[in-house]
Design a protein around this motif. Structure first.
Motif, PDB file in Angstrom:
ATOM      1  N   GLU A  18      55.675  19.614  -7.797  1.00  0.00           N
ATOM      2  CA  GLU A  18      55.926  18.450  -6.951  1.00  0.00           C
ATOM      3  C   GLU A  18      55.558  18.804  -5.522  1.00  0.00           C
ATOM      4  O   GLU A  18      56.105  19.745  -4.945  1.00  0.00           O
ATOM      5  CB  GLU A  18      57.398  18.025  -7.026  1.00  0.00           C
ATOM      6  N   VAL A  21      56.867  15.697   0.268  1.00  0.00           N
ATOM      7  CA  VAL A  21      56.640  14.313   0.697  1.00  0.00           C
ATOM      8  C   VAL A  21      57.078  14.194   2.151  1.00  0.00           C
ATOM      9  O   VAL A  21      58.221  14.523   2.492  1.00  0.00           O
ATOM     10  CB  VAL A  21      57.420  13.309  -0.176  1.00  0.00           C
ATOM     11  N   ASP A  23      57.653  11.655   5.277  1.00  0.00           N
ATOM     12  CA  ASP A  23      57.840  10.271   5.706  1.00  0.00           C
ATOM     13  C   ASP A  23      57.454  10.184   7.185  1.00  0.00           C
ATOM     14  O   ASP A  23      58.160  10.704   8.048  1.00  0.00           O
ATOM     15  CB  ASP A  23      59.298   9.857   5.494  1.00  0.00           C
ATOM     16  N   PHE A  45      50.095  17.903   0.747  1.00  0.00           N
ATOM     17  CA  PHE A  45      51.362  17.175   0.808  1.00  0.00           C
ATOM     18  C   PHE A  45      51.070  15.686   0.682  1.00  0.00           C
ATOM     19  O   PHE A  45      49.927  15.237   0.830  1.00  0.00           O
ATOM     20  CB  PHE A  45      52.127  17.485   2.100  1.00  0.00           C
ATOM     21  N   ASN A  46      52.105  14.923   0.380  1.00  0.00           N
ATOM     22  CA  ASN A  46      51.999  13.466   0.313  1.00  0.00           C
ATOM     23  C   ASN A  46      52.620  12.852   1.556  1.00  0.00           C
ATOM     24  O   ASN A  46      53.626  13.366   2.066  1.00  0.00           O
ATOM     25  CB  ASN A  46      52.706  12.919  -0.926  1.00  0.00           C
ATOM     26  N   VAL A  48      54.149   9.158   3.099  1.00  0.00           N
ATOM     27  CA  VAL A  48      54.576   7.779   2.865  1.00  0.00           C
ATOM     28  C   VAL A  48      54.869   7.126   4.211  1.00  0.00           C
ATOM     29  O   VAL A  48      54.943   7.805   5.232  1.00  0.00           O
ATOM     30  CB  VAL A  48      55.821   7.724   1.951  1.00  0.00           C
ATOM     31  N   HIS A  50      52.807   5.385   5.861  1.00  0.00           N
ATOM     32  CA  HIS A  50      51.607   5.871   6.559  1.00  0.00           C
ATOM     33  C   HIS A  50      50.936   4.826   7.431  1.00  0.00           C
ATOM     34  O   HIS A  50      50.053   5.163   8.223  1.00  0.00           O
ATOM     35  CB  HIS A  50      50.603   6.394   5.538  1.00  0.00           C
ATOM     36  N   ASP A 231      51.157   9.485  -6.793  1.00  0.00           N
ATOM     37  CA  ASP A 231      52.207   8.662  -6.205  1.00  0.00           C
ATOM     38  C   ASP A 231      51.555   7.408  -5.641  1.00  0.00           C
ATOM     39  O   ASP A 231      50.830   7.477  -4.643  1.00  0.00           O
ATOM     40  CB  ASP A 231      52.921   9.425  -5.091  1.00  0.00           C
ATOM     41  N   ALA A 234      51.840   6.682  -1.855  1.00  0.00           N
ATOM     42  CA  ALA A 234      51.513   7.730  -0.886  1.00  0.00           C
ATOM     43  C   ALA A 234      50.012   8.000  -0.811  1.00  0.00           C
ATOM     44  O   ALA A 234      49.247   7.646  -1.709  1.00  0.00           O
ATOM     45  CB  ALA A 234      52.234   9.029  -1.256  1.00  0.00           C
ATOM     46  N   CYS A 236      47.640  11.429  -0.525  1.00  0.00           N
ATOM     47  CA  CYS A 236      47.688  12.875  -0.662  1.00  0.00           C
ATOM     48  C   CYS A 236      46.796  13.469   0.432  1.00  0.00           C
ATOM     49  O   CYS A 236      45.648  13.049   0.596  1.00  0.00           O
ATOM     50  CB  CYS A 236      47.201  13.294  -2.043  1.00  0.00           C
TER      51      CYS A 236
END
Length: 323
Positions: A18, A21, A23, A45-46, A48, A50, A231, A234, A236
């Motif tokens: 995983e 993430v 934010d 990393f992801n 969100v 964004h 995801d 999100a 990546c």
């Protein structure tokens, strides 16, 4: 710090992972710390929250799928379309792709191509603007988190009007086998076919969006592949070779690949943020200290790009520029 995989082996292990993430709407000091740690520990990393509008993303994905659904004869009329062949050195993959320069004249060129939808140029332009701004924001957060006095030290390179950034659509066919009882199921990791082989991204930063289909794998240690679940909320983000140099090795450009290990078509859209061809790739002075001397030779993006095109997938280009 991660150690990037050099090449695939016959005794590969598959260990799902995983990704962190981040934010982007969180408190700024928290965001900068999370991004720096993710780049040091994973290289990926992801993000969100964004700021890229959902509608912009949806239209881009629709345009991509519509293009790849066209007959092969029509797709091959575009000089920037490719199928199976990857690069110029005999690498192949189970993939078809469309590679676009992100300068306005290049995008506008599609207005005059009869087999491309009339709104394709405007869709690509809106999406490119959104992900470029996202890339710049992330690069400025990275600079801040690393203590670089000039917050735009990295982002300025891809904001340049002569930036060599590109947008790439990759389209991977599914594996339809006995594990696929219906089109919504995914087979086990043991049923894999490489769509795009081992590589690191040569540019500064990659902003990747894929449909809700698995396939991306990263290698944090030799012989181990870590599947990354997609995801849909999100983007990546991953460190490119140039950013590894510009952080003097603090961040690592990690080897990754894509496998066609699902029962559905996978499409990814990758924005590769790159500097102008004549840009010198050097770390800010604050990244070089007596305790951490400079690790890489000075070179231009044009020089590194030439090396990139001369080598095959799986070969670590960045190692050629170590001191």
């Amino acid at each position: 710090m991660v150690v990037a995989s050099q090449k695939s082996t016959s005794r590969e292990k598959i260990l799902p992972i995983e990704l962190p993430v981040v934010d982007l709407s969180a408190e700024r000091s928290t965001v900068t710390k999370l991004i720096v740690k993710a780049c040091e520990d994973y290289g990926f990393f992801n993000v969100v929250n964004h700021g890229v509008p959902r509608d912009t993303i949806a239209k881009m994905e629709e345009a991509g799928f519509n293009f790849f659904a066209k007959p092969m004869a029509l797709k091959k009329q575009l000089p920037l379309y490719g199928c199976h062949s990857i690069g110029f050195n005999g690498d192949v993959g189970d993939v078809e792709y469309l590679l676009l320069a992100t300068t306005p004249p290049s995008i506008d060129h599609f207005k005059n191509i009869s087999n491309v939808p009339s709104n394709f140029s405007s869709t690509v332009s809106a999406y490119t603007e959104g992900v470029r701004e996202l890339a710049c924001e992330i690069l400025e957060l990275m600079a801040e988190g690393l203590g670089v006095p000039d917050a735009m030290a990295f982002s300025r390179l891809i904001r340049a009007v002569d930036s060599d950034s590109v947008l790439r659509f990759n389209h991977y066919p599914p594996i339809l086998n006995k594990d696929c009882k219906d089109k919504d199921e995914s087979p086990s990791y043991s049923h894999t076919k490489v769509g795009f082989g081992d590589h690191s991204d040569p540019q500064i930063l990659t902003i990747l969006r894929s449909n809700d289909v698995p396939g991306l794998q990263i290698s944090l240690q030799d012989g181990v592949w870590n599947p990354v679940a997609p995801d849909p909320e999100a983007f990546c983000v991953n460190v490119g070779d140039l950013l590894q140099v510009m952080t003097n090795g603090r961040f690592v450009s990690v080897t990754h690949r894509v496998v066609t290990n699902s029962c559905k078509y996978r499409m990814s859209v990758a924005y590769f943020g790159a500097p102008p061809l004549d840009a010198g790739i050097v770390p800010p002075s604050v990244m070089v200290t007596p305790q951490r001397p400079s690790l890489f030779k000075t070179f231009t993006w044009a020089e590194y790009k030439k090396v990139t095109y001369s080598m095959r997938l799986g070969e670590r280009r960045i190692d050629l520029f170590r001191k």
